[in-house]
Structure formats: structure tokens, C-alpha cells
Design an enzyme around this catalytic site. Structure first.
Site, PDB file in Angstrom:
ATOM      1  N   ASP A  52       0.867  -1.177   0.000  1.00 12.17           N
ATOM      2  CA  ASP A  52       0.000   0.000   0.000  1.00 12.17           C
ATOM      3  C   ASP A  52       0.904   1.226   0.000  1.00 12.17           C
ATOM      4  OD1 ASP A  52      -3.272   0.086   0.766  1.00 12.17           O
ATOM      5  OD2 ASP A  52      -2.204   1.989   0.857  1.00 12.17           O
ATOM      6  N   VAL A 110      -9.223   1.148  -4.801  1.00 15.22           N
ATOM      7  CA  VAL A 110     -10.616   1.592  -4.897  1.00 15.22           C
ATOM      8  C   VAL A 110     -11.089   1.617  -6.349  1.00 15.22           C
ATOM      9  CG1 VAL A 110     -10.538   2.919  -2.763  1.00 15.22           C
ATOM     10  CG2 VAL A 110      -9.925   4.028  -4.909  1.00 15.22           C
ATOM     11  N   GLU A 111     -12.427   1.596  -6.520  1.00  8.86           N
ATOM     12  CA  GLU A 111     -13.043   1.501  -7.852  1.00  8.86           C
ATOM     13  C   GLU A 111     -12.981   2.856  -8.577  1.00  8.86           C
ATOM     14  OE1 GLU A 111     -15.398  -1.783  -9.024  1.00  8.86           O
ATOM     15  OE2 GLU A 111     -13.282  -1.765  -8.594  1.00  8.86           O
ATOM     16  N   LYS A 116      -6.712   3.012 -11.151  1.00 13.14           N
ATOM     17  CA  LYS A 116      -6.357   1.658 -11.588  1.00 13.14           C
ATOM     18  C   LYS A 116      -5.408   1.703 -12.790  1.00 13.14           C
ATOM     19  CE  LYS A 116     -10.437  -0.782  -9.778  1.00 13.14           C
ATOM     20  NZ  LYS A 116      -9.810  -1.761  -8.878  1.00 13.14           N
ATOM     21  N   HIS A 159     -12.955 -11.347  -9.186  1.00 14.90           N
ATOM     22  CA  HIS A 159     -13.924 -10.642  -8.352  1.00 14.90           C
ATOM     23  C   HIS A 159     -14.274 -11.481  -7.124  1.00 14.90           C
ATOM     24  CE1 HIS A 159     -18.334  -9.176  -7.780  1.00 14.90           C
ATOM     25  NE2 HIS A 159     -17.515  -8.581  -6.938  1.00 14.90           N
TER      26      HIS A 159
END
Length: 430
Positions: A52, A110-111, A116, A159
Site C-alpha cells: 500500500d 478503490v473503484e 487503476k 472478483h
């Protein structure tokens, strides 16, 4: 794997024959999902680098890992000594050091599409060419996430469902450029993690959330017509669901559920058009988000152990009445069950016709493991076969005036004419 059919076990064996071994892995993003994926992999013998950008976030991820390992010890699934070995196989890091040694990496940030893209750019520069790169997305298209990659053929979706250590299903999503070897490697790694992987093709909502969206939209339409949401919940619980759709949305989080519903619906505008009086959107606008803040369709108070206890909410009922322009409407339990389940059946058949999933059995397995579909009904397609295609067609004709989601598909019409079976029409391993 023994509880799965011989056909599904054969599918998994074929993937194992094509897969590259995953002996060491990395997870990017140390949130709840990243931490859950990390501990699940490590507990099944695959060491993990967990990266992270913030020390505090890494500590959160490690705390989640310790909590999950503690649960395994408490349930006597592993010994305290084994727990120490599992924790020792997790290497938290703020750098990409060691990423050139991993066989697979899962991005679990995160989405956000731009984020991404940036993360994948960095990953491609530090991992080996033969390593697979996976994304744990729940709502973004695989092709969209991987559009700028130099090697999209090794990019695949994995997923996981929340909570990761508990939920048995993993959707393995194949983009248009994903090579079969990457899919097989992801399938075999998921199996090694003790999960049941179901391969699906890239599309809005993939498989489980796409079908679940058809189900929850049927709920929203019933509520907008004036049907009491608690009556709908009791009707679906009587059918065999562990919880009704309003309660389910409270558990998921209404802000999350509303966003997912909007994103997936936008991908199928003919069958899933904009709903004017949308109860999810209304609840979200009034900060009624479900269990996460103690108020949604129901009110929640913690019991002695801290678990949220559900109570009927006069305020929620009053609020819902504002989007029921024709007042209250009484419907029978049978009609509610038919409309909710038929929306799910028709979308499931669309998924099979679109070849989103390989077989009726794989689709039903995903629903049983991913959304708590009533086990005695066997899944949407098994349930459709129990009714018979003629009865499914008759229900479609009865409700098609309500919208395109109830329009019978070509397969439903064909099987009604021939008295055929959906399972025979879409067999495993074909």
C-alpha cells in the site's frame, strides 16, 4: 471440491492442465478486500507481498489478517503454530521490492478507473512478463481497466465477494484480450485458496451482480407501484431467501447498492431503463444507508455482542410513501415471488444466450455461492426447469406489459415449444 458435480470438476481439471503455478503472489491495496485476499492466499500456502502507499493502511491490512487468523485458530481450523507461519508468510511493504519474484498479483485499490490505470502502469514495469495481473473489480469493465496495458493478454478479473475469507465464490473475468492461460492460472489459484471459481466474460455487472440487479430492480418497481417493502421482504423470505431485498440492501449499504444498480443498469438500457421513483436513490439522498449508519429501510440497534438488530422504521415507511404516487397497493405473496424471480430467470437466460458463462450449472453455482440463492431451489435455471419452460413463458406473457425485463427470450420460446430443459440446452463443458 467434492460437493461440486463431476462436470464442474472436469472443467477445473482442464484449467489446471493449462495453468502456470502460483507459488508467490502480491496484493496491491491493503483495505478490507486486499487484506481478506492476502490472508486467504497465505492461509492456503501461497506467500503474499501486501503493498500500500500508506503505513496506516498497511497496518489496517495486517490487523485484518491477524483477526482472520485468530478466527481460524478459534474455530480450530489451524493451530497457533500454523497461525504464526501464515502471518510470517505475509510481507507488508510500501515499495515494489520483490514484485519481480511473484507469479501473480491482484490489484485491489478503490473503484476508480484513473487510479487503476496508474497502478497497472506501475505494475507492468516491475513484474515479470510471465506473471499474471488480476483486478478485484466489482463494477468496472476489464477491457476498460486494461485498455492502456502493454500486455493485456495476461490481465484478468478476479472478483472476490465480501467478506473474502467467508464467501466461497470468485468470478474469474475474461476480457476480450485475456489469453486462456491467464484465465486458467487465476482459476487454479482460486481453487488453491479454497474458493469456487466461475469463469465469466467481460460485460457490465459480469454475472452475479448483473442477475442480482434484475432482481433488485423488480423490487424497486414493486415499491414504486405502492407495495409495502416489508411485505416484499417477508414474501421473498417465505420463498427461501435468507433475507428479503430491502434488508439485503441495508446489509450491503444502500449507497453501494444504488451505485452498482445505476452502473449495471446503464449497460442494459432496453431491459433496465431509468426508474423514476427509485427507493435506493431516495434513501441515499436522506442519508439512510442501512446497517453502516443504523438507518435504512429498517432501523438498527446493536445487541450485547455489537451485532445490529433490525427494527421496523416508521420514518422509512413515511419516506417511501413520497415515491408511491398512486398510494398503497396490495399484492399477493405469489405475485410478488413470481415477479421477483421471473426477472432473475429472464436475465439469467440472457446471460446464457450471450455466453457470459459456460453453462447453466456454472451460473446456478455462482448464484448459490454469491448471493445466497435458496439452496433447495438449486439456482435460477434449476428453478426455471422445475417450473418448466411453458410455465416460464406463461409468466412472461402475464407480466411483459410491465417492461422489457419480462420479455421472453428466444430460448424460453424455443424450449416452451419443444418442452425442453434449460440444463440440456446449456450443458457444462460444451
Amino acid at each position: 471440491m467434492s460437493s461440486l458435480s463431476s462436470e464442474l470438476q472436469q472443467v477445473f481439471k482442464e484449467h489446471a492442465d493449462k495453468a502456470r503455478p502460483v507459488r508467490k503472489a502480491a496484493v496491491l491495496g491493503a483495505g478490507i478486500m486486499g487484506g481478506g485476499i492476502t490472508i486467504t492466499s497465505a492461509a492456503h500456502g501461497v506467500p503474499v507481498l501486501m503493498k500500500d502507499i500508506a503505513e496506516a493502511q498497511l497496518e489496517l491490512g495486517m490487523n485484518e489478517a491477524r483477526r482472520q487468523v485468530g478466527r481460524l485458530v478459534q474455530k480450530e481450523k489451524i493451530t497457533p503454530e500454523q497461525a504464526e507461519e501464515v502471518m510470517a508468510s505475509i510481507d507488508p511493504t510500501l515499495e515494489y521490492l520483490g514484485f519481480d519474484q511473484v507469479d501473480a498479483v491482484i490489484e485491489a485499490v478503490v473503484e476508480n478507473l484513473d487510479l487503476k490505470h496508474r497502478v497497472l502502469d506501475e505494475l507492468e514495469n516491475v513484474v515479470r512478463d510471465e506473471a499474471i495481473i488480476a483486478t478485484n473489480t466489482s463494477s468496472l469493465r476489464i477491457d476498460d481497466i486494461g485498455q492502456h496495458m502493454k500486455h493485456p493478454e495476461r490481465f484478468v478479473g478476479m472478483h472476490f465477494f465480501n467478506p473474502v475469507p467467508v464467501m466461497p465464490l470468485v468470478e474469474i473475468i475474461q476480457g476480450t484480450k485475456t489469453r486462456d492461460e491467464a484465465v486458467s492460472t487465476a482459476v487454479t489459484w482460486a481453487l488453491k485458496m479454497g474458493k469456487t471459481p466461475i469463469v465469466v466474460q467481460d460485460c457490465p455487472g459480469f454475472l452475479v451482480n448483473r442477475i442480482l440487479t434484475a432482481y433488485t430492480r423488480a423490487f424497486l418497481e414493486l415499491v414504486a407501484e405502492g407495495v409495502d417493502f416489508e411485505h416484499i421482504d417477508k414474501s421473498m423470505e417465505a420463498f427461501g431467501w435468507p433475507m428479503g431485498p430491502a434488508y439485503l440492501e441495508d446489509v450491503i449499504g444502500i449507497d453501494t447498492g444504488s451505485h452498482v444498480s445505476d452502473v449495471i443498469s446503464a449497460g442494459y438500457p432496453d431491459r433496465m431503463p431509468h426508474i423514476e421513483n427509485d427507493a435506493f436513490r431516495l434513501m441515499k439522498s436522506r442519508d439512510r444507508l442501512g446497517q453502516k449508519n443504523g438507518k435504512g429501510f429498517y432501523d438498527y440497534t446493536p445487541d450485547d455482542s455489537g451485532r445490529p438488530q433490525k427494527h421496523s422504521s416508521p420514518e422509512a415507511h413515511e419516506l417511501i410513501r413520497t415515491i408511491q404516487p398512486n398510494g398503497r397497493k396490495e399484492l399477493s405473496v405469489e405475485e410478488i415471488q413470481q415477479r421477483m424471480m421471473l426477472a432473475m430467470i429472464t436475465e439469467s437466460v440472457h446471460c446464457l444466450e450471450d455466453r457470459v458463462v459456460g453453462s447453466a450449472e456454472e451460473l446456478d453455482t455462482a448464484l448459490l455461492m454469491g448471493v445466497g440463492f435458496p439452496r433447495d431451489k438449486g439456482g435460477a435455471i434449476r428453478y426455471a426447469d422445475s417450473l418448466g419452460a411453458k410455465a416460464v413463458l406463461a409468466q412472461c406473457e402475464l407480466y411483459r406489459h410491465l417492461g422489457a425485463q419480462y420479455e421472453p427470450t428466444a430460448t424460453i420460446r424455443k424450449l416452451a415449444e419443444t418442452d425442453g430443459s434449460f440444463y440440456d440446452e446449456f450443458p457444462a463443458g460444451n
